[in-house]
Design a protein around this motif. Structure first.
Motif, PDB file in Angstrom:
ATOM      1  N   ASN A   1       3.290  11.548   2.060  1.00  0.00           N
ATOM      2  CA  ASN A   1       3.629  12.916   1.668  1.00  0.00           C
ATOM      3  C   ASN A   1       2.862  13.326   0.417  1.00  0.00           C
ATOM      4  OD1 ASN A   1       5.765  14.825   2.872  1.00  0.00           O
ATOM      5  ND2 ASN A   1       6.620  12.793   3.290  1.00  0.00           N
ATOM      6  N   MET A   2       2.811  12.398  -0.551  1.00  0.00           N
ATOM      7  CA  MET A   2       2.136  12.717  -1.798  1.00  0.00           C
ATOM      8  C   MET A   2       0.618  12.733  -1.629  1.00  0.00           C
ATOM      9  SD  MET A   2       4.669  10.664  -4.388  1.00  0.00           S
ATOM     10  CE  MET A   2       3.682  10.730  -5.849  1.00  0.00           C
ATOM     11  N   ALA A   3       0.124  11.878  -0.752  1.00  0.00           N
ATOM     12  CA  ALA A   3      -1.328  11.742  -0.599  1.00  0.00           C
ATOM     13  C   ALA A   3      -1.932  12.812   0.318  1.00  0.00           C
ATOM     14  CB  ALA A   3      -1.647  10.355  -0.022  1.00  0.00           C
ATOM     15  N   PHE A   4      -1.088  13.410   1.167  1.00  0.00           N
ATOM     16  CA  PHE A   4      -1.597  14.200   2.291  1.00  0.00           C
ATOM     17  C   PHE A   4      -2.575  15.314   1.882  1.00  0.00           C
ATOM     18  CE2 PHE A   4      -1.061  17.119   5.983  1.00  0.00           C
ATOM     19  CZ  PHE A   4      -1.595  16.258   6.919  1.00  0.00           C
ATOM     20  N   GLY A   5      -2.204  16.066   0.838  1.00  0.00           N
ATOM     21  CA  GLY A   5      -3.063  17.172   0.384  1.00  0.00           C
ATOM     22  C   GLY A   5      -4.445  16.668  -0.006  1.00  0.00           C
ATOM     23  N   LEU A   6      -4.488  15.492  -0.623  1.00  0.00           N
ATOM     24  CA  LEU A   6      -5.771  14.931  -1.076  1.00  0.00           C
ATOM     25  C   LEU A   6      -6.571  14.394   0.116  1.00  0.00           C
ATOM     26  CD1 LEU A   6      -4.586  13.017  -4.293  1.00  0.00           C
ATOM     27  CD2 LEU A   6      -5.407  15.366  -4.079  1.00  0.00           C
ATOM     28  N   ILE A   7      -5.849  13.841   1.112  1.00  0.00           N
ATOM     29  CA  ILE A   7      -6.533  13.344   2.326  1.00  0.00           C
ATOM     30  C   ILE A   7      -7.230  14.514   3.024  1.00  0.00           C
ATOM     31  CG2 ILE A   7      -6.192  12.300   4.624  1.00  0.00           C
ATOM     32  CD1 ILE A   7      -3.778  10.758   3.389  1.00  0.00           C
ATOM     33  N   LEU A   8      -6.484  15.652   3.141  1.00  0.00           N
ATOM     34  CA  LEU A   8      -7.066  16.841   3.789  1.00  0.00           C
ATOM     35  C   LEU A   8      -8.311  17.315   3.051  1.00  0.00           C
ATOM     36  CD1 LEU A   8      -4.057  19.161   4.726  1.00  0.00           C
ATOM     37  CD2 LEU A   8      -5.410  17.705   6.212  1.00  0.00           C
TER      38      LEU A   8
ATOM     39  N   LYS B   1      -9.626   5.410  -2.809  1.00  0.00           N
ATOM     40  CA  LYS B   1      -9.286   4.741  -4.065  1.00  0.00           C
ATOM     41  C   LYS B   1      -8.706   5.738  -5.084  1.00  0.00           C
ATOM     42  CE  LYS B   1     -11.448   1.014  -6.519  1.00  0.00           C
ATOM     43  NZ  LYS B   1     -12.703   0.452  -6.976  1.00  0.00           N
ATOM     44  N   GLU B   2      -9.338   6.907  -5.133  1.00  0.00           N
ATOM     45  CA  GLU B   2      -8.894   7.948  -6.069  1.00  0.00           C
ATOM     46  C   GLU B   2      -7.497   8.442  -5.668  1.00  0.00           C
ATOM     47  OE1 GLU B   2      -9.826   8.968  -8.805  1.00  0.00           O
ATOM     48  OE2 GLU B   2      -8.954  10.952  -9.100  1.00  0.00           O
ATOM     49  N   ILE B   3      -7.280   8.592  -4.340  1.00  0.00           N
ATOM     50  CA  ILE B   3      -5.964   9.032  -3.862  1.00  0.00           C
ATOM     51  C   ILE B   3      -4.911   8.012  -4.274  1.00  0.00           C
ATOM     52  CG2 ILE B   3      -4.551   9.454  -1.801  1.00  0.00           C
ATOM     53  CD1 ILE B   3      -7.088  10.491  -0.401  1.00  0.00           C
ATOM     54  N   ASP B   4      -5.214   6.747  -4.052  1.00  0.00           N
ATOM     55  CA  ASP B   4      -4.260   5.682  -4.370  1.00  0.00           C
ATOM     56  C   ASP B   4      -3.930   5.684  -5.864  1.00  0.00           C
ATOM     57  OD1 ASP B   4      -2.809   3.312  -3.279  1.00  0.00           O
ATOM     58  OD2 ASP B   4      -3.926   2.335  -4.908  1.00  0.00           O
ATOM     59  N   ARG B   5      -4.950   5.867  -6.675  1.00  0.00           N
ATOM     60  CA  ARG B   5      -4.741   5.869  -8.134  1.00  0.00           C
ATOM     61  C   ARG B   5      -3.809   7.020  -8.533  1.00  0.00           C
ATOM     62  NH1 ARG B   5      -6.263   8.222 -12.500  1.00  0.00           N
ATOM     63  NH2 ARG B   5      -7.639   9.730 -11.508  1.00  0.00           N
ATOM     64  N   ARG B   6      -4.097   8.212  -7.985  1.00  0.00           N
ATOM     65  CA  ARG B   6      -3.317   9.391  -8.372  1.00  0.00           C
ATOM     66  C   ARG B   6      -1.864   9.294  -7.880  1.00  0.00           C
ATOM     67  NH1 ARG B   6      -6.630  15.021  -7.886  1.00  0.00           N
ATOM     68  NH2 ARG B   6      -8.608  14.362  -8.761  1.00  0.00           N
TER      69      ARG B   6
ATOM     70  N   ALA C   1       2.805  17.772  -6.052  1.00  0.00           N
ATOM     71  CA  ALA C   1       2.092  18.787  -6.843  1.00  0.00           C
ATOM     72  C   ALA C   1       1.241  18.124  -7.931  1.00  0.00           C
ATOM     73  CB  ALA C   1       3.096  19.747  -7.477  1.00  0.00           C
ATOM     74  N   ILE C   2       1.800  17.073  -8.581  1.00  0.00           N
ATOM     75  CA  ILE C   2       1.080  16.428  -9.695  1.00  0.00           C
ATOM     76  C   ILE C   2      -0.254  15.829  -9.235  1.00  0.00           C
ATOM     77  CG2 ILE C   2       1.132  14.507 -11.346  1.00  0.00           C
ATOM     78  CD1 ILE C   2       4.091  14.837 -11.604  1.00  0.00           C
ATOM     79  N   VAL C   3      -0.257  15.159  -8.058  1.00  0.00           N
ATOM     80  CA  VAL C   3      -1.482  14.456  -7.625  1.00  0.00           C
ATOM     81  C   VAL C   3      -2.651  15.420  -7.425  1.00  0.00           C
ATOM     82  CG1 VAL C   3      -0.258  12.525  -6.517  1.00  0.00           C
ATOM     83  CG2 VAL C   3      -0.900  14.528  -5.149  1.00  0.00           C
ATOM     84  N   ARG C   4      -2.326  16.669  -7.185  1.00  0.00           N
ATOM     85  CA  ARG C   4      -3.400  17.648  -6.983  1.00  0.00           C
ATOM     86  C   ARG C   4      -4.106  17.977  -8.292  1.00  0.00           C
ATOM     87  NH1 ARG C   4      -1.783  21.641  -3.508  1.00  0.00           N
ATOM     88  NH2 ARG C   4      -3.575  22.744  -4.361  1.00  0.00           N
TER      89      ARG C   4
END
Ligand code: ATP
Length: 368
Positions: free
Chosen positions: A96-103, A109-114, A148-151
Protein backbone atom coordinates in the motif's frame (compact mmCIF):
# COMPACT_ATOMS: atom_id res chain seq x y z
CA UNK A 1 8.79 22.22 -0.28
CA UNK A 2 6.41 24.94 -1.46
CA UNK A 3 4.05 27.76 -0.83
CA UNK A 4 0.45 27.50 -2.00
CA UNK A 5 -1.54 30.50 -3.15
CA UNK A 6 -5.18 30.71 -4.12
CA UNK A 7 -6.47 33.86 -5.78
CA UNK A 8 -10.12 34.84 -6.26
CA UNK A 9 -11.08 31.18 -6.21
CA UNK A 10 -14.67 30.22 -6.96
CA UNK A 11 -16.48 26.92 -7.30
CA UNK A 12 -19.99 26.65 -8.67
CA UNK A 13 -21.34 23.09 -8.91
CA UNK A 14 -23.84 22.08 -11.61
CA UNK A 15 -27.23 23.18 -10.35
CA UNK A 16 -25.81 26.53 -9.24
CA UNK A 17 -24.55 25.71 -5.73
CA UNK A 18 -21.64 28.06 -5.05
CA UNK A 19 -19.45 26.10 -2.66
CA UNK A 20 -16.50 28.54 -2.59
CA UNK A 21 -16.82 32.31 -3.02
CA UNK A 22 -13.87 34.45 -4.04
CA UNK A 23 -11.37 32.79 -1.69
CA UNK A 24 -7.90 34.30 -1.28
CA UNK A 25 -5.21 32.62 0.79
CA UNK A 26 -1.43 32.22 0.93
CA UNK A 27 -0.04 29.18 2.72
CA UNK A 28 3.65 29.80 3.31
CA UNK A 29 6.35 27.20 2.74
CA UNK A 30 6.53 24.78 5.75
CA UNK A 31 3.37 26.24 7.26
CA UNK A 32 0.57 24.14 8.82
CA UNK A 33 -2.74 25.75 7.90
CA UNK A 34 -6.11 24.38 9.02
CA UNK A 35 -9.36 25.05 7.15
CA UNK A 36 -12.22 24.84 9.63
CA UNK A 37 -15.94 25.52 9.57
CA UNK A 38 -19.33 23.86 9.89
CA UNK A 39 -20.56 21.18 7.51
CA UNK A 40 -21.09 22.50 3.99
CA UNK A 41 -18.94 25.63 4.40
CA UNK A 42 -16.76 24.71 1.41
CA UNK A 43 -13.55 23.59 3.12
CA UNK A 44 -13.32 20.17 1.41
CA UNK A 45 -14.12 21.69 -1.98
CA UNK A 46 -11.30 24.21 -1.48
CA UNK A 47 -8.86 21.42 -0.59
CA UNK A 48 -10.04 19.24 -3.48
CA UNK A 49 -9.46 22.11 -5.92
CA UNK A 50 -5.89 22.49 -4.60
CA UNK A 51 -5.45 18.72 -5.07
CA UNK A 52 -6.87 18.90 -8.59
CA UNK A 53 -9.73 16.53 -7.77
CA UNK A 54 -12.26 19.28 -8.42
CA UNK A 55 -12.14 21.72 -11.31
CA UNK A 56 -11.88 25.44 -10.57
CA UNK A 57 -14.84 27.55 -11.78
CA UNK A 58 -12.73 30.71 -11.73
CA UNK A 59 -9.59 31.98 -10.03
CA UNK A 60 -6.02 30.69 -9.80
CA UNK A 61 -4.12 28.14 -7.75
CA UNK A 62 -0.33 28.27 -7.54
CA UNK A 63 1.81 25.55 -5.98
CA UNK A 64 5.34 26.88 -5.73
CA UNK A 65 5.84 29.01 -8.84
CA UNK A 66 3.51 26.94 -11.01
CA UNK A 67 -0.05 27.84 -11.95
CA UNK A 68 -1.67 24.42 -11.51
CA UNK A 69 -5.28 25.08 -12.64
CA UNK A 70 -4.84 22.76 -15.61
CA UNK A 71 -2.21 20.43 -14.15
CA UNK A 72 -3.56 16.91 -13.43
CA UNK A 73 -3.47 15.80 -9.75
CA UNK A 74 -0.62 13.31 -10.25
CA UNK A 75 1.64 16.06 -11.58
CA UNK A 76 0.94 18.58 -8.78
CA UNK A 77 3.48 17.08 -6.39
CA UNK A 78 0.94 16.86 -3.57
CA UNK A 79 -0.15 13.91 -1.43
CA UNK A 80 -3.60 13.70 0.08
CA UNK A 81 -4.78 11.77 3.15
CA UNK A 82 -8.51 11.07 3.17
CA UNK A 83 -11.02 10.48 5.95
CA UNK A 84 -11.73 6.93 4.76
CA UNK A 85 -7.97 6.12 4.33
CA UNK A 86 -8.64 4.67 0.82
CA UNK A 87 -6.23 1.72 1.32
CA UNK A 88 -6.14 -1.17 -1.18
CA UNK A 89 -7.65 -4.12 0.78
CA UNK A 90 -5.81 -6.85 -1.16
CA UNK A 91 -2.35 -5.33 -0.67
CA UNK A 92 -0.09 -5.55 2.38
CA UNK A 93 0.78 -2.41 4.32
CA UNK A 94 4.19 -2.43 2.59
CA UNK A 95 2.62 -2.62 -0.87
CA UNK A 96 0.00 0.00 0.00
CA UNK A 97 2.77 2.39 0.94
CA UNK A 98 5.00 1.46 -1.99
CA UNK A 99 2.33 1.39 -4.69
CA UNK A 100 2.46 5.07 -5.73
CA UNK A 101 6.24 4.84 -6.13
CA UNK A 102 6.01 1.56 -8.08
CA UNK A 103 3.59 3.24 -10.53
CA UNK A 104 6.09 6.07 -10.91
CA UNK A 105 8.79 3.47 -11.66
CA UNK A 106 11.10 4.36 -8.76
CA UNK A 107 14.04 1.94 -8.27
CA UNK A 108 13.19 -0.94 -5.93
CA UNK A 109 15.95 -0.06 -3.49
CA UNK A 110 14.79 3.55 -3.17
CA UNK A 111 11.18 2.40 -2.63
CA UNK A 112 12.29 0.00 0.09
CA UNK A 113 14.32 2.71 1.82
CA UNK A 114 11.45 5.21 1.79
CA UNK A 115 8.80 2.70 2.95
CA UNK A 116 10.94 1.48 5.85
CA UNK A 117 11.87 5.01 6.88
CA UNK A 118 8.20 6.15 6.86
CA UNK A 119 7.15 3.00 8.74
CA UNK A 120 9.81 3.73 11.35
CA UNK A 121 8.62 7.34 11.79
CA UNK A 122 5.03 6.15 12.21
CA UNK A 123 5.81 3.13 14.40
CA UNK A 124 4.27 0.59 12.00
CA UNK A 125 7.34 -1.41 10.97
CA UNK A 126 5.92 -4.54 12.63
CA UNK A 127 2.75 -4.25 10.54
CA UNK A 128 4.33 -4.10 7.07
CA UNK A 129 3.24 -7.64 6.09
CA UNK A 130 -0.36 -7.31 7.25
CA UNK A 131 -3.37 -6.44 5.13
CA UNK A 132 -5.61 -3.46 6.05
CA UNK A 133 -8.43 -5.63 7.40
CA UNK A 134 -6.08 -6.92 10.10
CA UNK A 135 -5.38 -3.38 11.37
CA UNK A 136 -7.14 -1.11 13.85
CA UNK A 137 -8.54 2.25 12.72
CA UNK A 138 -5.56 4.11 14.12
CA UNK A 139 -3.10 1.76 12.40
CA UNK A 140 -4.91 2.17 9.06
CA UNK A 141 -4.71 5.92 9.50
CA UNK A 142 -0.95 5.65 10.02
CA UNK A 143 -0.61 3.60 6.82
CA UNK A 144 -2.57 6.26 4.92
CA UNK A 145 -0.22 8.92 6.29
CA UNK A 146 2.78 6.69 5.49
CA UNK A 147 1.65 6.39 1.89
CA UNK A 148 1.70 10.18 1.67
CA UNK A 149 5.12 10.51 3.37
CA UNK A 150 6.93 8.12 0.97
CA UNK A 151 5.99 10.35 -1.94
CA UNK A 152 7.99 13.21 -0.36
CA UNK A 153 5.50 15.68 -1.83
CA UNK A 154 5.81 19.45 -1.88
CA UNK A 155 2.49 19.75 -0.05
CA UNK A 156 0.46 17.44 2.20
CA UNK A 157 -3.32 17.77 2.08
CA UNK A 158 -5.43 16.20 4.85
CA UNK A 159 -9.23 15.93 4.56
CA UNK A 160 -10.72 15.18 8.01
CA UNK A 161 -8.17 12.36 8.52
CA UNK A 162 -9.10 11.66 12.14
CA UNK A 163 -12.91 11.64 11.87
CA UNK A 164 -13.23 7.87 12.01
CA UNK A 165 -11.16 7.43 15.15
CA UNK A 166 -12.42 7.34 18.73
CA UNK A 167 -11.91 10.40 20.93
CA UNK A 168 -8.75 9.17 22.67
CA UNK A 169 -7.04 8.07 19.47
CA UNK A 170 -7.95 11.34 17.80
CA UNK A 171 -6.06 13.26 20.47
CA UNK A 172 -3.07 10.93 20.11
CA UNK A 173 -2.99 11.12 16.30
CA UNK A 174 -3.44 14.89 16.49
CA UNK A 175 -0.16 15.25 18.37
CA UNK A 176 1.51 12.71 16.07
CA UNK A 177 0.59 14.69 12.97
CA UNK A 178 1.88 17.87 14.66
CA UNK A 179 5.17 16.11 15.47
CA UNK A 180 5.34 14.83 11.91
CA UNK A 181 4.99 18.37 10.64
CA UNK A 182 7.91 19.50 12.78
CA UNK A 183 9.99 16.54 11.65
CA UNK A 184 9.26 16.76 7.92
CA UNK A 185 9.20 20.58 7.80
CA UNK A 186 6.71 20.46 4.95
CA UNK A 187 3.73 22.54 3.90
CA UNK A 188 0.51 21.04 5.22
CA UNK A 189 -3.13 22.01 4.64
CA UNK A 190 -5.59 20.28 6.92
CA UNK A 191 -9.40 20.30 6.79
CA UNK A 192 -11.55 19.67 9.85
CA UNK A 193 -14.92 20.69 11.28
CA UNK A 194 -13.48 20.34 14.79
CA UNK A 195 -12.38 23.68 16.22
CA UNK A 196 -10.30 22.01 18.95
CA UNK A 197 -8.30 20.16 16.28
CA UNK A 198 -7.87 23.44 14.41
CA UNK A 199 -6.76 25.37 17.50
CA UNK A 200 -4.26 22.73 18.62
CA UNK A 201 -2.68 21.91 15.26
CA UNK A 202 -2.62 24.97 13.04
CA UNK A 203 0.09 27.63 12.75
CA UNK A 204 -2.77 29.58 11.26
CA UNK A 205 -6.47 28.83 10.97
CA UNK A 206 -8.83 29.70 8.13
CA UNK A 207 -12.44 29.93 9.34
CA UNK A 208 -15.04 29.43 6.59
CA UNK A 209 -18.81 29.89 6.48
CA UNK A 210 -21.13 29.52 3.47
CA UNK A 211 -18.20 29.34 1.05
CA UNK A 212 -16.63 32.55 2.35
CA UNK A 213 -13.35 32.86 4.27
CA UNK A 214 -14.28 34.75 7.43
CA UNK A 215 -10.87 35.16 9.07
CA UNK A 216 -7.31 33.88 8.73
CA UNK A 217 -5.18 34.12 11.87
CA UNK A 218 -3.03 32.20 14.38
CA UNK A 219 -5.12 30.30 16.97
CA UNK A 220 -4.88 32.71 19.89
CA UNK A 221 -5.48 35.75 17.73
CA UNK A 222 -8.71 34.12 16.51
CA UNK A 223 -9.68 33.38 20.08
CA UNK A 224 -8.99 36.84 21.45
CA UNK A 225 -9.75 38.97 18.40
CA UNK A 226 -12.49 37.36 16.30
CA UNK A 227 -13.61 39.63 13.45
CA UNK A 228 -17.29 38.77 13.76
CA UNK A 229 -19.92 37.02 15.83
CA UNK A 230 -19.69 33.77 13.85
CA UNK A 231 -15.93 33.33 14.40
CA UNK A 232 -16.31 34.34 18.06
CA UNK A 233 -18.99 31.70 18.61
CA UNK A 234 -17.31 28.96 16.56
CA UNK A 235 -13.89 29.10 18.19
CA UNK A 236 -13.85 28.13 21.89
CA UNK A 237 -15.51 25.43 23.95
CA UNK A 238 -17.95 25.87 25.66
CA UNK A 239 -18.80 28.59 23.14
CA UNK A 240 -18.84 32.32 23.85
CA UNK A 241 -22.06 33.58 25.47
CA UNK A 242 -24.03 35.96 23.29
CA UNK A 243 -26.43 38.31 25.04
CA UNK A 244 -28.57 40.68 22.98
CA UNK A 245 -29.18 44.19 24.23
CA UNK A 246 -28.22 47.84 23.74
CA UNK A 247 -25.61 50.37 24.81
CA UNK A 248 -26.63 53.32 26.92
CA UNK A 249 -24.33 56.23 27.77
CA UNK A 250 -24.71 59.27 29.97
CA UNK A 251 -22.45 61.49 32.11
CA UNK A 252 -19.30 59.77 30.95
CA UNK A 253 -20.55 56.27 31.77
CA UNK A 254 -21.46 53.45 29.36
CA UNK A 255 -23.73 50.54 30.23
CA UNK A 256 -24.82 47.41 28.42
CA UNK A 257 -28.49 46.67 29.08
CA UNK A 258 -29.90 43.33 27.94
CA UNK A 259 -33.05 43.17 25.79
CA UNK A 260 -35.26 42.17 28.75
CA UNK A 261 -33.91 44.99 30.93
CA UNK A 262 -32.88 42.29 33.40
CA UNK A 263 -29.14 43.06 33.34
CA UNK A 264 -27.21 46.31 33.45
CA UNK A 265 -23.43 46.03 33.17
CA UNK A 266 -20.93 48.87 33.51
CA UNK A 267 -18.48 49.09 30.61
CA UNK A 268 -14.92 50.03 31.74
CA UNK A 269 -13.66 53.45 30.57
CA UNK A 270 -10.88 52.04 28.36
CA UNK A 271 -13.53 50.71 25.97
CA UNK A 272 -15.68 53.84 25.73
CA UNK A 273 -13.91 55.39 22.74
CA UNK A 274 -14.37 52.31 20.55
CA UNK A 275 -18.08 52.07 21.44
CA UNK A 276 -18.84 55.78 21.02
CA UNK A 277 -20.57 55.42 17.65
CA UNK A 278 -22.86 52.70 18.99
CA UNK A 279 -24.37 54.40 22.04
CA UNK A 280 -28.16 53.98 21.99
CA UNK A 281 -27.88 51.18 19.41
CA UNK A 282 -28.59 47.47 19.58
CA UNK A 283 -25.50 45.32 20.11
CA UNK A 284 -24.68 41.75 21.07
CA UNK A 285 -22.43 41.31 24.08
CA UNK A 286 -20.04 38.35 23.75
CA UNK A 287 -18.52 36.98 26.91
CA UNK A 288 -16.46 33.80 27.16
CA UNK A 289 -17.50 31.32 29.89
CA UNK A 290 -14.15 31.79 31.70
CA UNK A 291 -14.82 35.53 31.95
CA UNK A 292 -17.81 34.92 34.21
CA UNK A 293 -16.28 34.50 37.64
CA UNK A 294 -17.35 33.67 41.14
CA UNK A 295 -18.57 36.84 42.78
CA UNK A 296 -15.88 38.72 44.70
CA UNK A 297 -12.82 37.59 42.66
CA UNK A 298 -10.44 40.47 41.84
CA UNK A 299 -10.93 40.37 38.03
CA UNK A 300 -14.66 41.17 38.06
CA UNK A 301 -15.16 44.70 36.76
CA UNK A 302 -16.86 47.12 39.10
CA UNK A 303 -20.64 47.25 38.62
CA UNK A 304 -20.79 44.17 36.43
CA UNK A 305 -22.49 41.32 38.22
CA UNK A 306 -25.31 39.07 37.12
CA UNK A 307 -27.68 36.81 39.01
CA UNK A 308 -28.85 33.76 37.09
CA UNK A 309 -30.61 30.47 37.75
CA UNK A 310 -28.36 27.39 37.66
CA UNK A 311 -29.92 24.75 35.38
CA UNK A 312 -27.05 22.26 35.01
CA UNK A 313 -23.77 21.73 36.88
CA UNK A 314 -20.96 19.89 35.02
CA UNK A 315 -17.93 19.11 37.20
CA UNK A 316 -14.96 18.79 34.81
CA UNK A 317 -12.33 18.08 37.46
CA UNK A 318 -10.20 21.20 37.50
CA UNK A 319 -13.17 23.44 36.65
CA UNK A 320 -16.96 23.40 36.77
CA UNK A 321 -19.20 24.31 33.84
CA UNK A 322 -22.41 26.01 34.93
CA UNK A 323 -25.34 26.31 32.54
CA UNK A 324 -27.57 29.15 33.68
CA UNK A 325 -30.76 30.97 32.73
CA UNK A 326 -30.34 34.73 32.65
CA UNK A 327 -33.80 36.25 32.20
CA UNK A 328 -34.68 33.73 29.48
CA UNK A 329 -31.24 33.76 27.74
CA UNK A 330 -28.97 30.72 28.22
CA UNK A 331 -25.43 31.36 29.39
CA UNK A 332 -22.47 29.19 30.37
CA UNK A 333 -19.84 29.89 33.02
CA UNK A 334 -16.54 28.08 33.58
CA UNK A 335 -15.66 28.56 37.20
CA UNK A 336 -12.87 27.41 39.42
CA UNK A 337 -14.26 26.56 42.83
CA UNK A 338 -14.00 23.86 45.44
CA UNK A 339 -17.67 24.17 46.40
CA UNK A 340 -20.06 22.72 43.84
CA UNK A 341 -23.01 25.10 43.30
CA UNK A 342 -26.55 23.68 43.58
CA UNK A 343 -28.96 23.25 40.66
CA UNK A 344 -32.11 25.44 40.74
CA UNK A 345 -30.52 28.12 42.90
CA UNK A 346 -29.79 31.72 41.92
CA UNK A 347 -26.06 32.32 41.55
CA UNK A 348 -24.18 35.61 41.41
CA UNK A 349 -21.29 35.91 38.95
CA UNK A 350 -18.99 38.82 38.14
CA UNK A 351 -18.60 39.65 34.46
CA UNK A 352 -15.07 40.59 33.46
CA UNK A 353 -16.09 43.44 31.16
CA UNK A 354 -12.43 44.16 30.31
CA UNK A 355 -12.58 40.95 28.24
CA UNK A 356 -16.08 41.45 26.78
CA UNK A 357 -16.66 41.54 23.01
CA UNK A 358 -19.29 43.71 21.34
CA UNK A 359 -20.86 42.92 17.98
CA UNK A 360 -23.00 45.14 15.77
CA UNK A 361 -26.41 43.45 15.80
CA UNK A 362 -27.09 44.19 12.12
CA UNK A 363 -23.76 43.35 10.45
CA UNK A 364 -22.62 40.93 13.20
CA UNK A 365 -19.12 42.43 12.81
CA UNK A 366 -16.96 43.04 15.85
CA UNK A 367 -17.10 46.58 17.24
CA UNK A 368 -14.45 45.98 19.91
P1 ATP B 1 -18.35 18.68 5.32
O1 ATP B 1 -17.64 19.00 6.59
O2 ATP B 1 -19.77 18.27 5.54
O3 ATP B 1 -17.58 17.78 4.40
P2 ATP B 1 -17.47 20.98 3.77
O4 ATP B 1 -17.29 22.26 4.48
O5 ATP B 1 -16.25 20.22 3.45
O6 ATP B 1 -18.52 20.08 4.54
P3 ATP B 1 -18.03 20.87 0.97
O7 ATP B 1 -17.99 19.39 0.89
O8 ATP B 1 -16.90 21.64 0.41
O9 ATP B 1 -18.29 21.34 2.46
O10 ATP B 1 -19.39 21.36 0.29
C1 ATP B 1 -19.71 22.73 0.13
C2 ATP B 1 -21.06 22.85 -0.55
O11 ATP B 1 -21.00 22.34 -1.87
C3 ATP B 1 -22.17 22.09 0.15
O12 ATP B 1 -23.35 22.84 0.05
C4 ATP B 1 -22.27 20.82 -0.66
O13 ATP B 1 -23.58 20.29 -0.60
C5 ATP B 1 -21.94 21.29 -2.04
N1 ATP B 1 -21.31 20.24 -2.86
C6 ATP B 1 -20.18 19.56 -2.57
N2 ATP B 1 -19.88 18.69 -3.55
C7 ATP B 1 -20.86 18.82 -4.50
C8 ATP B 1 -21.11 18.21 -5.77
N3 ATP B 1 -20.27 17.28 -6.27
N4 ATP B 1 -22.21 18.61 -6.45
C9 ATP B 1 -23.03 19.56 -5.97
N5 ATP B 1 -22.84 20.19 -4.78
C10 ATP B 1 -21.78 19.83 -4.05
Amino acid sequence: MARVEIKNLNKVFPGGIQAVKNANLVVEDKEFVVLVGPSGCGKSTTLRMIAGLEEVSSGDIHIGDTLVNDVPPKNRDIAMVFQNYALYPHMTVYKNMAFGLILRKYPKKEIDRRVREAAEILGITALLDRRPKALSGGQRQRVAVGRAIVRQPKVFLFDEPLSNLDAKLRVQMRTEISKLHHRLQSTMIYVTHDQVEAMTMGDRIVVMLDGVIQQVAPPLQLYHHPVNKFVAGFIGSPPMNMVEGRLAGENGTVHFIDKNDAVCLTVPPERHAALKGHLGKKVTLGIRPEHLRESGTPQGAEGASIKALIEVVEPMGFEINLYLNLGGQSITARINTSVEPTVNTQHVLDVDMHCAHFFDMETENTIV
